[in-house]
Design an enzyme around this catalytic site. Structure first.
Site, PDB file in Angstrom:
ATOM      1  CG  HIS A  99      -0.297  -0.210   2.524  1.00 57.04           C
ATOM      2  ND1 HIS A  99       0.074  -1.456   2.971  1.00 57.04           N
ATOM      3  CD2 HIS A  99       0.073   0.656   3.497  1.00 57.04           C
ATOM      4  CE1 HIS A  99       0.628  -1.356   4.155  1.00 57.04           C
ATOM      5  NE2 HIS A  99       0.654  -0.084   4.507  1.00 57.04           N
ATOM      6  CG  HIS A 101       0.633   5.286   4.218  1.00 55.62           C
ATOM      7  ND1 HIS A 101      -0.192   5.150   5.307  1.00 55.62           N
ATOM      8  CD2 HIS A 101       1.449   4.203   4.223  1.00 55.62           C
ATOM      9  CE1 HIS A 101       0.129   4.026   5.949  1.00 55.62           C
ATOM     10  NE2 HIS A 101       1.121   3.431   5.318  1.00 55.62           N
TER      11      HIS A 101
HETATM   12  P1  5GP Z   1       1.683   0.461   7.408  1.00 54.40           P
HETATM   13  O1  5GP Z   1       2.094   0.630   8.853  1.00 54.40           O
HETATM   14  O2  5GP Z   1       1.638  -0.996   7.023  1.00 54.40           O
HETATM   15  O3  5GP Z   1       2.491   1.286   6.465  1.00 54.40           O
HETATM   16  O4  5GP Z   1       0.227   1.059   7.302  1.00 54.40           O
HETATM   17  C1  5GP Z   1      -0.933   0.336   7.572  1.00 54.40           C
HETATM   18  C2  5GP Z   1      -2.083   1.315   7.624  1.00 54.40           C
HETATM   19  O5  5GP Z   1      -3.289   0.579   7.521  1.00 54.40           O
HETATM   20  C3  5GP Z   1      -2.163   2.132   8.923  1.00 54.40           C
HETATM   21  O6  5GP Z   1      -2.070   3.524   8.616  1.00 54.40           O
HETATM   22  C4  5GP Z   1      -3.522   1.751   9.512  1.00 54.40           C
HETATM   23  O7  5GP Z   1      -4.178   2.840  10.117  1.00 54.40           O
HETATM   24  C5  5GP Z   1      -4.275   1.221   8.298  1.00 54.40           C
HETATM   25  N1  5GP Z   1      -5.295   0.231   8.603  1.00 54.40           N
HETATM   26  C6  5GP Z   1      -5.117  -0.897   9.362  1.00 54.40           C
HETATM   27  N2  5GP Z   1      -6.275  -1.592   9.444  1.00 54.40           N
HETATM   28  C7  5GP Z   1      -7.188  -0.903   8.697  1.00 54.40           C
HETATM   29  C8  5GP Z   1      -8.575  -1.119   8.404  1.00 54.40           C
HETATM   30  O8  5GP Z   1      -9.205  -2.089   8.823  1.00 54.40           O
HETATM   31  N3  5GP Z   1      -9.195  -0.204   7.594  1.00 54.40           N
HETATM   32  C9  5GP Z   1      -8.524   0.894   7.118  1.00 54.40           C
HETATM   33  N4  5GP Z   1      -9.233   1.713   6.335  1.00 54.40           N
HETATM   34  N5  5GP Z   1      -7.233   1.133   7.382  1.00 54.40           N
HETATM   35  C10 5GP Z   1      -6.563   0.253   8.173  1.00 54.40           C
END
Ligand code: 5GP
Ligand code: ZN
Length: 134
Positions: A99, A101
């Site tokens: 993903h 951001h």
């Molecule tokens: P990472 O730390 O992997 O770069 O980012 C993961 C992101 O996924 C975090 O910003 C977190 O808030 C988001 N996230 C985790 N679970 C969910 C969910 O169930 N729904 C949504 N919309 N975002 C999520």
């Protein structure tokens, strides 16, 4: 993938606020509530990170990221975006579905989206020799 939260969002099993969708990519609101407009762009097929992502999927993903970023600046009242990605546990990736951001920015919003590094541990030339593509 069965136990992946983003796959569940993509197939509609878990609800999300969809911002943009096409055949290959979904962009939806991040639930963190940490910064206004925080979105996530994901490929619809389960890919763990940049390391597993084929060029075509990456192309589609970045097309969607650009489309949403353009929309934010043209119609969403923003004048910049931060694009962030963590690939791999060591990089801080918490959800193992690739993903990007997207953080919309406005001049003077006071958001600090840039990491604060403690200072390099090795000489630049030394690291350069190790990481450059030979
Ligand atoms: P990472 O730390 O992997 O770069 O980012 C993961 C992101 O996924 C975090 O910003 C977190 O808030 C988001 N996230 C985790 N679970 C969910 C969910 O169930 N729904 C949504 N919309 N975002 C999520
Ligand atoms: Zn997944």
């Amino acid at each position: 993938m069965k136990d992946c939260i983003f796959c569940k969002i993509i197939c509609g099993e878990v609800p999300s606020m969809k911002v943009y969708e096409d055949e290959h990519t979904l962009v939806f609101m991040d639930i963190a509530g940490d910064v206004d407009g925080h979105m996530l762009a994901v490929p619809k097929k389960h890919i763990r990170s940049i390391f597993d992502c084929d060029a075509e999927t990456l192309h589609h993903l970045m097309d969607a990221v650009k489309r949403v970023s353009d929309h934010c600046t043209e119609k969403g009242g923003c004048d910049g975006v931060n694009l962030l990605n963590a690939s791999g546990e060591s990089a801080g990736q918490s959800v193992p579905h690739f993903h990007i951001h997207i953080i919309p920015r406005k001049k003077g919003d006071g958001i600090d989206a840039w990491p604060h590094f403690a200072g390099a541990a090795h000489d630049i030339a030394e690291t350069y020799e190790q990481i450059r593509v030979k």
